[in-house]
Design a protein around this motif. Structure first.
Motif, PDB file in Angstrom:
ATOM      1  N   THR A 174       1.700   2.265  -3.455  1.00  0.00           N
ATOM      2  CA  THR A 174       0.541   2.351  -4.342  1.00  0.00           C
ATOM      3  C   THR A 174      -0.201   3.637  -4.024  1.00  0.00           C
ATOM      4  O   THR A 174      -0.955   3.710  -3.050  1.00  0.00           O
ATOM      5  CB  THR A 174      -0.385   1.132  -4.160  1.00  0.00           C
ATOM      6  OG1 THR A 174       0.387  -0.072  -4.263  1.00  0.00           O
ATOM      7  CG2 THR A 174      -1.479   1.117  -5.213  1.00  0.00           C
ATOM      8  N   PRO A 231       0.807  -1.226   0.000  1.00  0.00           N
ATOM      9  CA  PRO A 231       0.000   0.000   0.000  1.00  0.00           C
ATOM     10  C   PRO A 231       0.840   1.276   0.000  1.00  0.00           C
ATOM     11  O   PRO A 231       0.446   2.283  -0.597  1.00  0.00           O
ATOM     12  CB  PRO A 231      -0.821  -0.130   1.292  1.00  0.00           C
ATOM     13  CG  PRO A 231      -0.924  -1.602   1.514  1.00  0.00           C
ATOM     14  CD  PRO A 231       0.394  -2.160   1.067  1.00  0.00           C
ATOM     15  N   GLN A 283      -3.124  -3.340  -4.378  1.00  0.00           N
ATOM     16  CA  GLN A 283      -1.765  -2.853  -4.154  1.00  0.00           C
ATOM     17  C   GLN A 283      -0.796  -3.411  -5.190  1.00  0.00           C
ATOM     18  O   GLN A 283      -1.024  -4.446  -5.793  1.00  0.00           O
ATOM     19  CB  GLN A 283      -1.279  -3.238  -2.762  1.00  0.00           C
ATOM     20  CG  GLN A 283      -1.075  -4.738  -2.554  1.00  0.00           C
ATOM     21  CD  GLN A 283      -0.493  -5.065  -1.190  1.00  0.00           C
ATOM     22  OE1 GLN A 283       0.720  -5.226  -1.055  1.00  0.00           O
ATOM     23  NE2 GLN A 283      -1.360  -5.181  -0.189  1.00  0.00           N
TER      24      GLN A 283
END
Length: 435
Positions: A50, A47, A186
């Protein structure tokens, strides 16, 4: 959050975009006494790189627990934590200051075109591979200050760090090697292919880094704790808060405590009706403190039973770890120790208080000292004791352990079972430690 049919066994593989709070869609409703099984993607690094994520993890949608109301608690009896990734990458982070505003975990923006939380595509491998879909610039907020890639053995008992060539080979098939779930959004951190510290062997023992109940306000999932939550104070983004007092809404799901693993029971506060249990951020291993701020993030499954505890007004979690994880002086007494205690009590003419059980009160704050004070505050309320008595019992029968630096701790003590009975949790302690 629409309610759904109550299920005795509920499987969840739907996730939020880095947020927890009452506006997230329910994953379903599980019965009081029922079983939850989750399948989650890695937390942290995926994450983090991303940019469309609003927080540093990718946790499940919240799960409603039948009969759980504000002011209750929910006990999570963790039975299994299984890693499904074959490898991961991790290390200490470097921030790209032009790719975010106040907080690199939350308010991402493309450093070239300025798009907030931009959608991105992957081109190739390495730290330049995450590209803004609008302009093609490297849009990730993070790189490695020092990074390494770890491959796991088939039995999940050890891992070994790889050199650059081996890390590159895994990066070319990153999604499959990390077992990124179908519903995950992600990018896998293996794409970054770091190759420092090659040939280092490490033991594995998986646990859950982020698990708990939904707070009554929306916040980034990685910031649902007293230390990471500090970044929200005064922040100029959608999830900023005004003061330290606003952090009282947290439920401290983001603990990174290695003892939150198979065999543990975690007692969580209920701050929204239905509790809103969520799970994510599984780790293959971690030393106490998570000293580089990140560890071996993995995909995996968790199976746990849920139990509503009526009227247990907790401010934060209480952990009952596996007995082998307890500090020496916090372990339940043996028969021989009890017998010696009775002899000593008779010798000195006092009544022996030997019906006690181990508990760990979780505290969090800006620093370890702040987190410890928070744990003292929570323990005095839970046990209806003065802080002096709590400190004394912790010194004589417990202590404090560091879950995560800068500010998550476990406050250990042997608590009188009569007090735990008054709070309605004595049965949990007796079952956990066969008392």
């Amino acid at each position: 959050m629409a309610q759904r049919e109550i299920e005795e066994e509920l499987f969840v593989d739907q996730y939020t975009l880095g947020l927890v709070g009452p506006d997230q869609e329910w994953a379903g409703t599980v019965a009081d006494g029922g079983t939850i099984e989750t399948y989650t993607p890695p937390g942290c690094w995926g994450p983090m790189i991303t940019p469309e994520f609003r927080g540093g993890h990718e946790v499940t949608r919240p799960i409603r627990v039948e009969g759980a109301s504000v002011g209750d608690a929910v006990a999570l009896h963790i039975h299994d934590v299984e890693v499904t990734s074959m490898a991961t990458s991790t290390g200490s982070m470097a921030e790209r200051e032009d790719a975010f505003g106040d907080d690199p975990f939350v308010d991402h923006r493309c450093p070239e075109c300025g798009t907030k939380w931009p959608e991105t595509i992957v081109e190739g491998t390495g730290e330049e591979s995450i590209k803004c879909a609008e302009c093609g610039a490297n849009a990730s907020s993070f790189g490695f200050e020092y990074g390494y890639t770890v491959a796991f053995d088939d039995d999940g008992t050890v891992g070994i760090t790889l050199d650059e060539d081996a890390a590159h080979d895994l990066a070319e098939n990153a999604d499959e090697v990390m077992d990124i779930p179908e519903n995950s959004r992600q990018h896998p951190i293996l794409l970054y292919e770091p190759g420092e510290m090659p040939g280092t062997l490490g033991r594995l023992r998986p646990f859950i880094g982020n698990v708990g109940t939904t707070p009554p306000v929306t916040m980034p999932d990685s910031h649902n704790a007293g230390d990471f939550g500090q970044f929200l104070i005064g922040a100029d983004h959608d999830y900023g808060i005004e003061s330290e007092a606003d952090l009282e809404d947290r439920t401290d799901g983001h603990m990174d405590i290695p003892q939150v693993r198979a065999g543990a029971t975690l007692i969580c506060p209920v701050k929204v009706d239905g509790a809103g249990i969520y799970v994510g951020d599984l780790h293959a291993n971690q030393g106490d403190g998570e000293l580089s701020l990140h560890t071996t993030d993995v995909s995996g499954t968790v199976r746990m039973d849920v139990e509503v505890i009526d009227g247990l007004e907790l401010d934060g979690p209480v952990l009952l770890p596996p007995e082998e994880d307890l500090p020496f002086i916090s372990k339940p007494y043996s028969d021989a120790e009890r017998e010696a205690g009775h002899d000593l009590a008779d010798q000195h003419g006092v009544d022996l208080e030997d019906d006690m059980g181990p508990i760990q009160v979780i505290g969090s704050g800006a620093t370890v000292n702040d987190a410890t004070q928070n744990a003292f505050d929570r323990a005095t309320k839970l046990l209806d004791m003065s802080e002096g008595e709590v400190r004394s019992r912790c010194t004589f029968t417990g202590g404090v352990q560091i879950g995560r630096l800068p500010g998550v701790v476990q406050l250990d003590l042997l608590a009188p079972m009569a007090v735990l009975e008054e709070r309605g949790i004595d049965h949990l302690v007796r079952e956990q430690y066969d008392l």
